[in-house]
Design an enzyme around this catalytic site. Sequence first.
Site, short mmCIF file in Angstrom:
data_model
loop_
_atom_site.label_atom_id
_atom_site.label_comp_id
_atom_site.label_asym_id
_atom_site.label_seq_id
_atom_site.Cartn_x
_atom_site.Cartn_y
_atom_site.Cartn_z
N ASN A 171 -6.17 9.44 6.68
CA ASN A 171 -7.49 8.86 6.41
C ASN A 171 -7.35 7.35 6.21
OD1 ASN A 171 -10.05 8.25 5.66
ND2 ASN A 171 -10.11 9.57 3.85
N HIS A 213 0.84 -1.20 0.00
CA HIS A 213 0.00 0.00 0.00
C HIS A 213 0.88 1.26 0.00
CE1 HIS A 213 -3.98 1.92 1.46
NE2 HIS A 213 -3.29 2.77 0.75
N HIS A 261 3.06 14.23 0.60
CA HIS A 261 2.46 15.51 0.22
C HIS A 261 3.52 16.59 0.40
CE1 HIS A 261 -1.64 14.07 -0.13
NE2 HIS A 261 -1.55 13.49 1.05
N ASN A 317 -4.77 6.08 -7.40
CA ASN A 317 -5.43 7.40 -7.30
C ASN A 317 -4.47 8.52 -7.67
OD1 ASN A 317 -3.93 6.91 -4.96
ND2 ASN A 317 -5.22 8.21 -3.69
N HIS A 336 -5.84 -0.38 5.41
CA HIS A 336 -5.54 0.45 6.60
C HIS A 336 -6.63 0.47 7.66
CE1 HIS A 336 -7.81 3.13 4.06
NE2 HIS A 336 -6.78 3.59 3.38
N GLY A 384 -2.75 12.10 5.05
CA GLY A 384 -1.68 11.16 4.72
C GLY A 384 -0.31 11.56 5.19
N ASP A 395 0.85 2.67 3.84
CA ASP A 395 0.02 3.72 3.25
C ASP A 395 0.87 4.98 3.07
OD1 ASP A 395 -2.01 5.23 2.20
OD2 ASP A 395 -3.16 5.40 4.05
#
Length: 437
Positions: A284, A39, A315, A73, A211, A330, A311
Amino acid sequence: MLIIDGKISAVGKNLSAPKGIRHFDAGGKIVCPGLIDLHVHLREPGQTAKENLATGTAAAARGGFTSVVCMPNTLPAIDTAGTVALIRERAAREGVVNVFVTGAITKNIAGEELAPIGGLKRAGVVAITDDGHCVQNHELMRHACQYAKMFDLPVMDHCQDYSLVTDGTMHEGYWSTVLGLRGWPSAGEEVIVARNILLAELTGAKIHCQHLSAAGSVALLRDAKKRGVPISGEACPHHFVLTDAAVAGSEKFWAADGKLISSLVTRHSSLPEWPKYDTNCKMNPPLRSARDREAILEGLADGTIEILCSDHAPHCDYEKEVEFDYAPFGIIGLETELALALMQLVHAKRLSLADLIAKFTVNPARLLNLPKGTLSAGADADVTVIDLDCEWVFRVEDSASKSKNSPFNGWKLKGKAVATIVAGKTVWSEKSELVAA
Ligand SMILES: [Zn+2]
């Protein structure tokens, strides 16, 4: 272990190596199959200011990972065979570890129309997921599961019910009330975990819940697995190390929920500090209560949750340096996940080392049908060398990721990958002593 031409040739004592072969002395270390993180957000195509295939896989190598599975995504979303081909080709050229690609469940991850699942499978995806989003229409999700089953693809799901969560930014509970932030209730995850269990039962598709953060999700999963439902789950270190108290700042966290782990992360140094409303505590699903954290740890210990992952969600600084409500969800995680998992599970004596390694190797490989996670003769020589007792401080400025959004900056950690070998090639090593000729 003898490695020849990128493959494991033999494992045992007194192996006779051909002349001129390089010698690695891993004495006192753990040698295990290369770790897999199923992930990871590598942000290609379209968001390369946050991360790209080269930097994301470099971070993976530093964390001990020889294979990562990237989420679809992106911009555009990975929802066509062409985009899958583009990422696979770029990853082969620019990545330093193996990159496996997932495809979207729905076109543009919009949750309205199915993506061409058969075409995605032929293009080489290892699973489908709308991660970051969640298909709300159960009938559409049912069809996705039926197609996935037909094409022998697992469905990975980010479990979030939009009507319950609305625009929640942190766990709904005591701290969201104190801090005046909108709550993201546990039930918003649990409802979809329950939905997925029912659909896995109905369709026979393998559904993997991503997650997991809530105690109720673990209980649902435990019960469903007892009945033989093809359902599985994963957990990320931030959900089993931190709690929602972390959003109120380090002082509040260490005074209460962080008390037990504070002895692990300090010895001669002071406790890491961060302010209230630190957006590196925004993810999230959100950080939850101490009870939820305990349930996740229990689920990992008793085998209900078979897979560990990060995960990893990079950013840019400017995106995170805004009010809590406006920051994206995130954190990065590839370089800290092994140590945090070792600390909370193995060093804390909740799980054996072999079971922890299985959650990073053979278990994800089995779920996704990857020819990885083994050190058998003939397998690809993907190997991770781990120093279990190495104490070190994670500093975001040392990270290979393009982004620095980690809540674990300045944390003293215990356990570290000291060499990462992909197809016989050392792609990362801590000390030159390990690569002595
Ligand atoms: Zn997600």
